[in-house]
Design an enzyme around this catalytic site. Structure first.
Site, PDB file in Angstrom:
ATOM      1  N   ASP A  41     -18.470  -4.324  29.458  1.00  0.00           N
ATOM      2  CA  ASP A  41     -17.194  -4.110  28.774  1.00  0.00           C
ATOM      3  C   ASP A  41     -16.361  -5.393  28.790  1.00  0.00           C
ATOM      4  O   ASP A  41     -15.295  -5.459  28.181  1.00  0.00           O
ATOM      5  CB  ASP A  41     -16.420  -2.933  29.373  1.00  0.00           C
ATOM      6  CG  ASP A  41     -16.165  -3.050  30.866  1.00  0.00           C
ATOM      7  OD1 ASP A  41     -16.513  -4.091  31.456  1.00  0.00           O
ATOM      8  OD2 ASP A  41     -15.617  -2.089  31.447  1.00  0.00           O
ATOM      9  N   SER A  42     -16.893  -6.433  29.435  1.00  0.00           N
ATOM     10  CA  SER A  42     -16.303  -7.772  29.368  1.00  0.00           C
ATOM     11  C   SER A  42     -16.247  -8.301  27.952  1.00  0.00           C
ATOM     12  O   SER A  42     -15.508  -9.252  27.667  1.00  0.00           O
ATOM     13  CB  SER A  42     -17.114  -8.740  30.237  1.00  0.00           C
ATOM     14  OG  SER A  42     -18.496  -8.685  29.896  1.00  0.00           O
ATOM     15  N   ASP A  80     -22.563  -0.785  30.121  1.00  0.00           N
ATOM     16  CA  ASP A  80     -21.370  -0.579  30.930  1.00  0.00           C
ATOM     17  C   ASP A  80     -20.598   0.629  30.390  1.00  0.00           C
ATOM     18  O   ASP A  80     -20.253   0.655  29.200  1.00  0.00           O
ATOM     19  CB  ASP A  80     -20.479  -1.817  30.824  1.00  0.00           C
ATOM     20  CG  ASP A  80     -19.969  -2.308  32.151  1.00  0.00           C
ATOM     21  OD1 ASP A  80     -20.062  -1.575  33.137  1.00  0.00           O
ATOM     22  OD2 ASP A  80     -19.472  -3.447  32.184  1.00  0.00           O
ATOM     23  N   LYS A 109     -23.900   1.661  33.745  1.00  0.00           N
ATOM     24  CA  LYS A 109     -23.242   1.101  34.934  1.00  0.00           C
ATOM     25  C   LYS A 109     -21.872   1.732  35.097  1.00  0.00           C
ATOM     26  O   LYS A 109     -21.128   1.881  34.124  1.00  0.00           O
ATOM     27  CB  LYS A 109     -23.112  -0.426  34.847  1.00  0.00           C
ATOM     28  CG  LYS A 109     -22.481  -1.040  36.115  1.00  0.00           C
ATOM     29  CD  LYS A 109     -22.580  -2.550  36.119  1.00  0.00           C
ATOM     30  CE  LYS A 109     -21.575  -3.203  35.193  1.00  0.00           C
ATOM     31  NZ  LYS A 109     -20.166  -2.968  35.634  1.00  0.00           N
ATOM     32  N   GLU A 111     -18.307   1.854  37.706  1.00  0.00           N
ATOM     33  CA  GLU A 111     -17.525   1.245  38.775  1.00  0.00           C
ATOM     34  C   GLU A 111     -17.025   2.313  39.750  1.00  0.00           C
ATOM     35  O   GLU A 111     -16.595   3.385  39.338  1.00  0.00           O
ATOM     36  CB  GLU A 111     -16.329   0.472  38.204  1.00  0.00           C
ATOM     37  CG  GLU A 111     -16.712  -0.717  37.351  1.00  0.00           C
ATOM     38  CD  GLU A 111     -15.512  -1.520  36.859  1.00  0.00           C
ATOM     39  OE1 GLU A 111     -14.399  -1.288  37.375  1.00  0.00           O
ATOM     40  OE2 GLU A 111     -15.684  -2.365  35.964  1.00  0.00           O
ATOM     41  N   GLU A 178     -19.150  -7.436  43.106  1.00  0.00           N
ATOM     42  CA  GLU A 178     -18.334  -8.463  42.448  1.00  0.00           C
ATOM     43  C   GLU A 178     -17.157  -8.893  43.314  1.00  0.00           C
ATOM     44  O   GLU A 178     -16.491  -8.064  43.936  1.00  0.00           O
ATOM     45  CB  GLU A 178     -17.805  -7.952  41.110  1.00  0.00           C
ATOM     46  CG  GLU A 178     -16.938  -8.972  40.375  1.00  0.00           C
ATOM     47  CD  GLU A 178     -16.571  -8.601  38.960  1.00  0.00           C
ATOM     48  OE1 GLU A 178     -15.896  -9.408  38.296  1.00  0.00           O
ATOM     49  OE2 GLU A 178     -16.962  -7.513  38.509  1.00  0.00           O
TER      50      GLU A 178
END
Length: 260
Positions: A41-42, A80, A109, A111, A178
């Protein structure tokens, strides 16, 4: 040979895992030799100009994941899951099923640590492969008041290890770590049986991931401390554009070999 969840797990402590971001078919094809392509999502920051990742939508992620899978059909691709798409088990399952049905992603993925373990469990028990993500979590940037480095003291390291173990127990096949101190990343890596992939977390993880536009020197506004620049991409593109402009303006492009 295309990696699988099983073959990636088997790489722990044997061979470092190489992961790089990709957002379209063109660059996915160029990066196809990596072990994993992450459709992060970056993209909302790197190519959308946003200040953080939170505005990325599920539709965006599916669109770009499709493109990456098309460009690198023989590479393991991770999608993501964007902010707000896995707030509870039902919503997470619904959205991750949509990703699986509409793309060829090998995994998603998510978080979060202990607090997201039940969601990861709901996904993995329904045949959806999950990569976890702990430490500095970009989707938490507003609630935490910025990007905070983790693992600075023993209490926080212990919390991160609990997060990693909870994710592993829930069925995740790998964990992104991270923005943590190297000693914390090493302790986490030693505490779990699944691979860890670091970003800004030192060299003792089982693999590394970088955002491709950072590592190839295209981001001229900001370079994170943990990024190594492997190519002066911005200068190459800018020089190429200058040469193109010069050739157009002086009439040397196109020449007789560049017309039908």
């Amino acid at each position: 040979m295309k990696k699988t969840v099983s073959s990636l797990k088997a790489m722990k402590q044997k061979e470092k895992i190489v992961m790089i971001t990709a957002y379209d078919a063109l660059f996915a094809n160029l990066f196809r030799d990596a072990d994993i392509l992450l459709v992060g999502d970056s993209l909302n920051m790197s190519f959308g100009g946003a200040k953080d990742t939170l505005s990325a939508s599920l539709e965006q992620m599916i669109y770009h994941t499709k493109a990456v899978c098309n460009g690198a059909p023989d590479t393991f691709v991770v999608c993501d899951m964007p902010f707000g798409t896995y707030t509870d088990e039902q919503i997470a399952l619904q959205n991750c099923i949509k990703v699986y049905q509409e793309t060829n992603a090998g995994a998603v993925k998510i978080e979060g640590g202990v607090e997201k373990a039940h969601i990861i469990k709901a996904l993995t028990t329904n045949s959806i492969a999950v990569m976890g993500h702990i430490g500095l979590m970009p989707q938490f940037v507003r609630s935490e008041g910025g990007y905070k480095i983790k693992g600075k003291d023993e209490a926080n390291i212990a919390k991160l290890i609990l997060d990693a173990k909870a994710i592993e127990e829930a069925g995740a096949f790998a964990i992104v770590i991270e923005g943590v101190k190297p000693e914390a990343a090493k302790a986490i890596t030693q505490a779990v049986q699944i691979p860890t992939i670091g970003i800004g977390a030192g060299s003792d993880t089982d693999g590394q991931v970088l955002v491709w536009s950072d590592m190839f020197g295209l981001n001229t506004e900001f370079k994170p401390k943990f990024v190594r620049t492997y190519l002066d991409g911005a200068t190459l593109f800018q020089n190429g554009l200058k040469e193109y402009m010069k050739n157009v303006k002086d009439g040397s492009f196109p020449d007789e070999n560049e017309v039908y």
